[in-house]
Structures are given as structure tokens and as C-alpha cells.
Design a protein around this motif. Sequence first.
Motif, PDB file in Angstrom:
ATOM      1  N   ILE A 101       0.739  -0.860   0.367  1.00  0.00           N
ATOM      2  CA  ILE A 101      -0.178   0.161  -0.018  1.00  0.00           C
ATOM      3  C   ILE A 101       0.991   1.695  -0.136  1.00  0.00           C
ATOM      4  CG2 ILE A 101      -1.991   0.867   0.823  1.00  0.00           C
ATOM      5  CD1 ILE A 101      -2.886  -1.968   2.721  1.00  0.00           C
ATOM      6  N   ARG A 137      -2.462  -6.617  -5.019  1.00  0.00           N
ATOM      7  CA  ARG A 137      -3.189  -6.456  -3.884  1.00  0.00           C
ATOM      8  C   ARG A 137      -4.539  -7.085  -4.018  1.00  0.00           C
ATOM      9  NH1 ARG A 137      -1.220  -1.046  -3.107  1.00  0.00           N
ATOM     10  NH2 ARG A 137      -3.288  -0.540  -3.823  1.00  0.00           N
ATOM     11  N   ARG A 184     -13.121   6.847   3.723  1.00  0.00           N
ATOM     12  CA  ARG A 184     -12.938   5.579   3.689  1.00  0.00           C
ATOM     13  C   ARG A 184     -13.208   5.056   3.001  1.00  0.00           C
ATOM     14  NH1 ARG A 184     -12.209   5.857  10.121  1.00  0.00           N
ATOM     15  NH2 ARG A 184      -9.687   6.482   9.310  1.00  0.00           N
ATOM     16  N   LEU A 242     -10.104   2.342   1.864  1.00  0.00           N
ATOM     17  CA  LEU A 242     -10.101   0.779   2.119  1.00  0.00           C
ATOM     18  C   LEU A 242     -10.518  -0.406   1.005  1.00  0.00           C
ATOM     19  CD1 LEU A 242     -11.558   0.628   6.136  1.00  0.00           C
ATOM     20  CD2 LEU A 242      -8.979   1.311   5.323  1.00  0.00           C
ATOM     21  N   ARG A 282      -9.485   0.846  -2.380  1.00  0.00           N
ATOM     22  CA  ARG A 282      -8.176   1.615  -3.207  1.00  0.00           C
ATOM     23  C   ARG A 282      -6.754   0.161  -2.676  1.00  0.00           C
ATOM     24  NH1 ARG A 282      -5.459   7.817  -3.595  1.00  0.00           N
ATOM     25  NH2 ARG A 282      -3.128   6.691  -5.308  1.00  0.00           N
ATOM     26  N   ALA A 283      -6.656   0.733  -1.049  1.00  0.00           N
ATOM     27  CA  ALA A 283      -6.017  -0.157  -0.154  1.00  0.00           C
ATOM     28  C   ALA A 283      -5.734  -1.528  -0.824  1.00  0.00           C
ATOM     29  CB  ALA A 283      -5.892   0.169   1.124  1.00  0.00           C
ATOM     30  N   THR A 324      -3.837   6.613   1.098  1.00  0.00           N
ATOM     31  CA  THR A 324      -3.539   5.839   1.944  1.00  0.00           C
ATOM     32  C   THR A 324      -3.820   6.445   3.941  1.00  0.00           C
ATOM     33  OG1 THR A 324      -1.573   5.708   0.994  1.00  0.00           O
ATOM     34  CG2 THR A 324      -1.532   4.557   3.105  1.00  0.00           C
ATOM     35  N   THR A 328      -6.813   5.261   5.386  1.00  0.00           N
ATOM     36  CA  THR A 328      -6.808   4.153   5.597  1.00  0.00           C
ATOM     37  C   THR A 328      -6.257   4.051   7.393  1.00  0.00           C
ATOM     38  OG1 THR A 328      -4.530   2.828   5.813  1.00  0.00           O
ATOM     39  CG2 THR A 328      -5.968   3.527   3.619  1.00  0.00           C
ATOM     40  N   ARG A 329      -5.968   4.857   7.710  1.00  0.00           N
ATOM     41  CA  ARG A 329      -5.462   4.653   9.166  1.00  0.00           C
ATOM     42  C   ARG A 329      -6.160   5.347  10.098  1.00  0.00           C
ATOM     43  NH1 ARG A 329      -0.110   5.097   9.134  1.00  0.00           N
ATOM     44  NH2 ARG A 329       0.029   5.358  11.694  1.00  0.00           N
TER      45      ARG A 329
END
Lengths: 247, 769
Positions: A70, A97, B675, B679, B681-682, B763, B766-767
Motif C-alpha cells: 500500500i 493487492r 474511508r 480502503l 483502493r488499499a 493512504t 486508511t489509518r
Amino acid sequence: MTPQLPAPGMGPGAVRERPALLTATGVGKSFGSTPALRGGDMVVAAGELVAVMGPSGSGKSTLLHCLAGILAPDSGEIDYAGRRIDRMDDDVRSELRRTEFGFVFQFGQLVPELTAAENVALPLMLTGTKRRPALAAAATWLDRFGLEDLGGRRPGELSGGQAQRVAVARAMVTEPRIIFADEPTGALDTAAGTAVLDAFSAAVREAGVAVVLVTHEARVAAYADRTVIVRDGRIVTPRSVQTAGTR
Amino acid sequence: MIALGVRLAVAGGRRNAALLAVTAVAVAAGTALLLLALCVVPAIQARADRTAWLSPIFGPAAAPTVAADSPVPHTTVMTSRDHFGPWSIDVAALAGSGPDAPRPPHLSALPAPGQAVVSPALAELMVDEPELADRYGEVTGTLDPRALAGPETLLALRGVQPSDVSYFETAVTAFPTRGDTPDLTPIVRIVLLLAAVALLAPIALLIAMTTRLTAATRDRRLAALRLAGATTRQVAQLAAVESALAGVGGVLAGIGVFFTVRPLATGITIYDDEPWFTSDLAPSPLAFAAVALGVPLVVAAATQLTLRRVSTSPLGVARRTTGRPVRAWRVLPLAVAVPALVLAFTTEGSRAAIGSGNRSMLLTFGVLLLTLVYAGPWITRACGLLLARSDSPARLLAGRRLADHPGAGFTAVAGVVLAVLITTVFAATTPAAAESVADTRISGQQDGTAQVNLGLSTSSTATNTALLHDIQAVPGVSAATLVYVSSVQDGSDPTYAWIGDCEQIQAAIRVTGLPCGQAPVLVATNRQHLVDGGRTVELGNLTAADIIAGTDPTSTPSAVSLIPDSTVAMPAQTGIDTPGLIIDPSQVTDVLSQLRPTLILTAYDTDAALEQVRTLVQQQVVGSQIQNRQTTYDGFSSGARQLYRTLTVAALAVFAVAGLGLVIALAAGLLERRRPFALLRASGTPLQTLRATAMLEVATPLLVMATLATILGALVGHLTISATGTAQSLPWADLGLPVAGGVGLTLALVSCALPLVRRATSTEETRFD
């Protein structure tokens, strides 16, 4: 609930006999002038469940993001099945991923407008599977997690534990080789968290999937074959589940 | 509470501050557009007031008139239109009764005969074009801009002798300073009203929609306050403070933007070809105050509406479930209205009750607009559900979003529905007008020919003949002839007739194939009924200018015998400036002795020759006008083109505003789901899929509703046309092109916002800590 014991041959000593699936060497990552990860090595073998523990802000999520492609690390190397993730461009990492990895996050990962079944089917559709077979596969996974009656519900109509089990089903549906889980029970109470972890660990062990599980709870880490500690951005030392749990 | 609200808004983090700033920018854009829209009516009135003196006997403050020979000091005004190259020049000939004769506003003295005062723009043109320099007399000064329509007005005010304008029997004793807008016929007013509504409604929606940008973060913050014990009222107050910050800031910025872009906006010609003075673009103080107060109120009201979830329950935001479904009966009125209208218009009795023309058009337009807007959310939801059945993940995501939030999806495109309906109704009901915009052939004149109309002066036959000889001497003029003009009345249908030498006419109008010499009277093939049975018909429609001074028009013999033996058919000319009859003078000698020839037909080879002819005509015969193919076309289709331009500008503005609204809708949708999208995309979802999702969410209702509106607009047009009893096919190209252009513009605006997808799904989202 007593944590399940590692399957025969999957204990801390046994994993080193398996081939490495994911290898991180000297990985470093900074955000601006703030270092989040200061280097360290880590190996994940096929089929093992590794817990990454550490206090809040220690860099464990950053480590997970780097391992999963990521984030691109600033330094060091990450090797997955013979391929350098850290050298891949963003599109290739995205594809990796999507096809090789699965993800479970703390909360909010389900698309609110999709039903539970559609949420689970989505990763398959992203890889080109038609809607109908994707939904059929989703139904199978929802069954395995005891959610067979909830496929038509929206995330907002599910309890936290149910939603996380849907998320786990979504992570598993593409049959990935590694699942990255970032505090998957962080937003759940103990009972719900235990139910999720039980289902999760059973499914991954059955499928032989490697898992990198970020958590700050010893109770959760106890499900792992081994534990990696991250402190101040450094991977300190691998410890046994029991040792980590008593800290 | 206010202090807390300000602190929460300001100290809500960098992202919240940025979103507040974006909201303020959107409010500013909406405010500036609103102020510009509110300038239209005052600007038209200001222009009408400034130019009222050019039509002194018309309007609400028409000047008192007297007879031309009255002893009361008076001035006779005669206006005409001249041309130079592509430019139109208004010419006002003024003849004062003496030194005390009234003067137009802002003019210190009437120009003496042989002198002229010109507008600044015309003065500049005269410097560049020497041929024009002395066309209207010796230029002795420039006109005050306060007496002009706009900064680029080309106007010559020339002094003439009273005898030059004796054709006009009335004169004014004062010049009005307050004008009407006589060109604004009822249908134009209705169109402008519709255009204003079509513009204002999307702007109001745009301003209201901006509050969605901060809704997600604000709702989370306020829900936390509710959990901490804040009452519904306190939460509402905090939200009001926050929205007021963005609203007031946006309004102030919008006023600044308005004054900044105002000079650029003067170039938007909405009604005629004249740009505006900057000072014209000024909303009334009342409108200004309404905007300054109303916009923040709209923002605050929209905010309060979006607060309902939080107010109902502190957990309202976190525990969102399926929204209230949009019921299918919303589409019922539309489903009933369309066949009912078709039935009503096709049933004789009902059609008579409805009436025809503007009334029926407005009725059908209003009914279909309201029912379509009411059905819009259900149609959007249906589109979403259909889309969600696709195998494509982007369509699944977008379709489910639309099905869950059909109201929001439709609101963003509601402005486009209005714009499309108005555009298509106009194009469908006035196909001839729309077609004529691009076609100069309607005049029937050939290229390289001009018609000098001397019918608005009392110049003698000798003067006109002398002018003809001067024109014939101009280098580049290949033919010219002087003809008498009249018409033959057949029932209510007049046929335009020229009396003159057929061969010379043929050369001067550059038409070949006239059967000159075969008979003394040529009749166009489509006018053959005039001579059926050897009828005797009368020349008619003679004006005072057509008759030699001193002749009694009532005793003027006008009978012309058109017997079959003396007539022969000629090819029909389809234009409005070509005759149905060409009569040899030998056939009407009795009449000719009492008439004046008032039309010089000219064939020219060069533009320079045309300009020399124009100069000669202006110098020798006051009030005369020259028409060629281009100028005839300009005059004939000016009304249609003005409407077309007004609607095009309004429609483009609505499309642009709707585009901004869609950008906001896209941004708000992304922010609400940043969010899960981050996520996704992550987890490997391609950015392209998320971009396609965002685009589909706005493009689907846009395209579907625009198509529906086009079809309904065409239906309104068809019903209106059929109500008049005429059969006309719908101009599908005219209907489709503006719609496609507008939708394309809107989508282009939306695509500019797609980079937001990458940013909103970074990103960082995503935290969890």
C-alpha cells in the motif's frame, strides 16, 4: 475463550522450515521529517499467522502497509514470492493487492450502499468475474462465516461483529496467499472479537493462507503462530505468543 | 455557543478548514452568478432609457408630438440603418424647427444640416475607414455615452433640412429619458422569465448543495457533541454558526468576484449584438440586499436540513441504513400527463379549450416540467438499480449509490433538465427561426446585388434618377436600374410587383432565365392564379412616397389589366425580396405619370463599390436604406436570432451552473465515502474503477434526464405546432446539438473534478488512529 493452538507443524519452530513467502529487509519509511519505520527485517512463511504488536504510534500499521504494497518504503527491500514489491509501480502493486492479497481493516471497509453479499462479491468482480458467479461465491463464504441469512443486508444493518465477518469473507473470497489484517477486532467487544477471530483463524488455517495480523491486544496475538514486536519504528525481536501476551 | 461554534469550525483541523473554504468558494461562485443574473433586467431597462430618445414617439414616456408645421419649437427625427462591411450603423436624421428646437439628452446642440455627431465607436471606425468618414456629413463631435446603447454602438446623428424628413408628419417637442423595451414582445418576456427561472433555480440549488461538502465531518463532530449531552437546539446553533461563517464569507467573496468579473461580463450579449457598459451590470439595491441576506439564509437552511439525522439520534450518522425508498407513484403524474396532453391536443374539442400558441406551449411546458421534476428521483433510482445489475464493479458501486440516494443524484442535474427543456421547446417550436440562423438565402437576393430603397423619403423622380446615374458611374457597379414598386392585392395576400425594364432588372438582380421580351408582364409561377381567367387586378399598397407630391392618392388610377395574352410565367423566386410580378412600364403609363420610382436595383462586383454606393445614397437621399443578401437576412432573422442567443446563453449558463453543482455532488459523495473508498483502493481496487464510479454517479442521471427532457421538449414543440394546425417535422438536429453541447460542457466540468478521487482515497484515509 481459549486461543486455538497452532496446527501441528505450525508452531514457532516449525514455520522456519517452510519457504518464505514475504521477506522484508531493512524497511524504512518516513512521513515528512517524521520517521515511522526505522528499518528491520521480517519474514512471513506460507500458511503462518504472524501477529505484529506494539503500542499506538509504534509503526506497526506502517509496516503492514509497506509489506502489503500500500505504501512504498523509502529504504530496504520487500520480496514477495521472488518479486520486489518495493520496485513495482503503483498499478502493478494494485493488481498484486487485488489478486494475491486480502485485507481486513478495523472498520468502515464495507461500502455502505452495497449489500453484504455484494460487498463480498466485489473483489471477484474487480478481477473480471461476472456478477452471478461472484455472488454465488460470496454466498458460499457468507455461509462459512454463519452469515447465510444476512447477504441481503446493508452494512448499516449489521452488528459490528457481523460486519467484520463479512469483511473477512471479502478478504477470503479471492483465495489470496496472504491476508493483511489491521486491528480487525479493534472496534469490537470481547465476545464479538472472539467470534470473528475464531472464524478468521479457522478459515485461514483451512485454506493455508498466511496472515499478518496487526494488533495491540495480547488476546488477539495469542491466535498467532508467532509475534513480531514493533517499537519506535523498529522491529525489535520475534517472540512467542505467550511471551508477548504477558508483557 | 457562538464562540464554541466558531472555535469548532476554525479549530476543526486542516481538512475541515479546507472544506469550509471550498464551501465558501462555492457560495462565492453562486453569489457572483446570482448577482450577474439579477443584472439582466436592470441592464435592459437602463439601455432602453438611454436610447429612448431614438424612438421619441414610443414608450411609456413618449414625447408630446406636434404637426411638422407647428409653430411650437420641435424636432423631427428619422432613423434608419446603414451598413459598412460587417457593421450595422444606426443613423438618426434630426431636423430642428429653429434654435429653440428640443435636443436629445446629453447633446449640447443639434447638428446643423450637413453636419454630424457620431458615437465614439463610429468615430474610431471612421478613422480606420476613410470611405466612411464623410458619409453622413462633416463630423463635428462625438456623442455622450449616456445617450448610447453600449460602448460599441455605431450611431450617426446627422443634421438635415426639415424638407428632407417631410415624409414624417409628426415632430416632438421634447425627448424622453425613460424608455420601454418595445422589442420585448410577450413571448420574449416569457422566454426571458423562463430563462431567469432556469438560471436562478440551479444557482440556489448550487448554493444549497455546497453545504454537503462539510456535512460528513460536521455531522461526526456534532454527533459526538450529542453523545456528550448537547441538545438538538444546541447542535443546530453550532451548525448554524459554522454554516454562517462559510455563508457570509462566501457572500462577501462573491460580491468581490462579481465586481471583478463584471467588466468581462459586459461582452455577453444576451438580447442584441451590443455589449454592455460596465455600469449597466448593477443589480437593484433591493436585489443586492436580498442576495446579501438571502444566500447565507439559504446556506443555513440547507445545513439545518442535513442535520436531521444527527438531531434525531446521536448515533444517526454512524448507523446509517437504507434510506427512505422513493415510491413509484412519483412517476404517476408524468405517466398520466403525457398521454393526457397528447389526447387533449389531438381531440378537436379539447384543443379548442386549450387554445393555441404561447398559452398552450406554456401549459404543456409547465405540466411536463413539474411532473418530470417530481418523477426525477424515482427515475434516478430506477437507473441506479439497472446499473447495479451490471458485471462491472464501477457500475455496481455507482448504481447502488444512485439507488440509495436518488434525491441527491437528481437534485444535482435538475438544472440541466430545465435548460434542456427550454432549449428543445424553443428549437422545436421555432424550427424556421432556428434554421434561418445559418442561412442567408431566405432573402432571395443574389450575392453581389443590392436594393436601394428610397421609399422613406420624398426625393423627387429627378433626384432619384440622378442618384441612379451616379451609382452607374461607380467603378465596380456592373448594372443598375430604377424601378417603381407596388403590389397587387389578391384577397389578403399581396404580391410584390416591380414596374421597370425587364432586361435591366435581370442584369441588376443577377438572375438569368427571365423570359423578358416574350410578354410585357411576367408572373411568377407560384402567382399564376392572379391571371387565371384574364382578370383585371389593381396595384395597391401605395404610400405617400410612391406618389408624386401634390397628387391625390385617392384619384390615382391603379387598374392594371393582366390578360393572359400579355403575361408569361417566370421561375418563382423564393425569397422575401423578389417580386411575383414584373410589369413593363408601357402597360401602366397612366399610373406611372403619377408615381415615383423608389427602388434602385444594383449589381456590384466589389465590396468597395458597394460602400461607394452606400455613401452616395446616404449623401443624396436622407433616410434611404440599402439591402443586400446579408443585411436582409440580418433584419429578417434578428428576432429569432436574439431569442436563440438569449436562450443559448441562458442554457449554457445553466449547464455551467449545473456542472458546478455536479462537481460539488461528486466531491461530497467522495468525502462521505472516503474511508470505504480508500480502503477499497488499499485492497487493490484500481483508481480507474473509483474514478469511473464517481463519473457514472453523476453522468448517468445527467444523460438519462437530459434525454428524457429532450424527448418531452420535442413533445411540447410538436403539440404546440400541431395546435396551430400546421404540419411541421421536428428539427432533430436543432434539438440534439445544443443539448449534446450542453451535456458535453457539463461533463467536461465534472471530469475536471476527477483528480479528487486520488486525493480523497489516499493512504492517509486508511489509518484508524
